[in-house]
Write an enzyme that holds these catalytic residues in place. Sequence first.
Site, PDB file in Angstrom:
ATOM      1  N   ASP A  63      -2.401   6.067  -4.169  1.00 27.98           N
ATOM      2  CA  ASP A  63      -1.260   5.369  -3.582  1.00 27.98           C
ATOM      3  C   ASP A  63      -0.856   4.223  -4.507  1.00 27.98           C
ATOM      4  O   ASP A  63      -1.485   4.004  -5.548  1.00 27.98           O
ATOM      5  CB  ASP A  63      -1.595   4.901  -2.161  1.00 27.98           C
ATOM      6  CG  ASP A  63      -2.699   3.871  -2.103  1.00 27.98           C
ATOM      7  OD1 ASP A  63      -3.473   3.758  -3.082  1.00 27.98           O
ATOM      8  OD2 ASP A  63      -2.815   3.166  -1.084  1.00 27.98           O
ATOM      9  N   SER A  73       0.822  -1.201   0.000  1.00 24.04           N
ATOM     10  CA  SER A  73       0.000   0.000   0.000  1.00 24.04           C
ATOM     11  C   SER A  73       0.862   1.260   0.000  1.00 24.04           C
ATOM     12  O   SER A  73       1.638   1.474  -0.917  1.00 24.04           O
ATOM     13  CB  SER A  73      -0.951  -0.034   1.194  1.00 24.04           C
ATOM     14  OG  SER A  73      -1.944   0.946   1.099  1.00 24.04           O
ATOM     15  N   ASP A  85      -1.255   1.033  -4.675  1.00 25.72           N
ATOM     16  CA  ASP A  85      -2.214  -0.017  -5.058  1.00 25.72           C
ATOM     17  C   ASP A  85      -3.595   0.550  -5.384  1.00 25.72           C
ATOM     18  O   ASP A  85      -4.543  -0.197  -5.598  1.00 25.72           O
ATOM     19  CB  ASP A  85      -2.308  -1.112  -3.995  1.00 25.72           C
ATOM     20  CG  ASP A  85      -2.881  -0.630  -2.674  1.00 25.72           C
ATOM     21  OD1 ASP A  85      -2.627   0.535  -2.304  1.00 25.72           O
ATOM     22  OD2 ASP A  85      -3.572  -1.412  -1.999  1.00 25.72           O
TER      23      ASP A  85
END
Length: 465
Positions: free
Chosen positions: A250, A106, A252
């Site tokens: 971000d 992440s 992902d």
Amino acid sequence: MTLIKSISGIRGTIGGQTGDTLNPLDIVKFVTAYATFIRKSHKSDSNTIVVGRDARISGEMVRNVVCGTLMGMGYDVLDIGMATTPTTELAVIMSKSAGGIIITASHNPRQWNALKLLNCEGEFLTKEDGNEVLDIAEREDFVYFEVDKLGHYHKDDSYNKKHIESVLNLKLVDKEAIRNAHFKVCVDTINSVGGIILPTLFEELGVEYKVLNGIPDGDFSHNPEPLEKNLGGIMGEMAKGGYDLGIVVDPDVDRLAFICEDGKMFGEEYTLVSVADYILSNTKGDGNTVSNLSSTRALRDVTERYGGTYTAAAVGEVNVTTKMKEVGAVIGGEGNGGVIYPESHYGRDALVGIALFLSSLAHKGCKVSELRATFPTYYMAKNRIDLTPSTDVDAILVKVKEMYGKEKDVAVTDIDGVKLDFPDKWVHLRKSNTEPIIRVYSEAKTAEEADAIGKKLMQVVYDMQ
């Protein structure tokens, strides 16, 4: 660095000693434990596990270990390649697979990676299920399959397209209005999978775009967490003029932040608020909403404006989605820019958030800064207390609860750490799921007051250590 095992998955830095980092041996162990759990749970007749990854430098290595381990456990692997977290979640649903593994850390820096574990509904494992996986891994209670029963590998790169199609088919995504608005946007995809999928989404919506940090090589050009302190590049580009909206995701692509046309932050906390306002304005009858305890009060205010009921959940996506199902929420998410729209699926999805926000903006016909001004204004302070091995976090939180529990004007919530709700402000202390810290979030009508109440509680904690 100790491996972090939590409701958010298995997370760690790459390289180093086994048991201390996310390395091939530990990846094998946890993937094997997950495969063992999925088979024991008997929640799906499928023998397929979906695997997707972001563009991290370590992603290919981790993927190879993950896929080989799943095959060794007799599972067929559906490898969807470099894909967002919501794309992988949807792939599990669309392919009717037994589960999924998302290889992404992440917002963590480039040296990190992680395994996010999904059930057959494309949702994160519950705390109870996650603990069972960890128990299986600890006991190494698993057996690999014989040669004639090994799983098979299949690559399918079509799920990015399927994800976009699902977004475009949402009833409240007004494609015509967006095209007619002739938006021009600047987007920072932080050298990951957003650079693969978002240009296609914009093209389908007729949005003119410029991509910053678009090469998906995992060599992040700045700290990948979409916070104002990390976004000087795109904020500077927006300040030059010529754009209607700045968009930041971000690595992902499950978190989403907006930047106003003048280069100022829209406010990460207001991503969900703005999308919820649009959904609620188009919802017949009362519309319920959910966010986590560390999210802005503005969502509660907007929800009540439309006659709905707001409910707070413990931090963690699975906690939010569970509460959303309980109360029948039409929209929910987290204040970190995570939008969860059940009409699509029960997972944070930046593509859904972008499409709904652009629909709202097209209908209102205003500037982004003008839209932001229509929402209640709160200021949030986000601080942290670094933990030492000797820190007894649970004991500290109990003492904080006891200190404030007797005060008449303070509502204490302890479903996740301790949150103190004052009439005009709040502060929330909780142990992080992803880092060895206590997060101290606070909110008030001014930035100074928000920071002051947070620092006051931090000093209380320091005095207890």
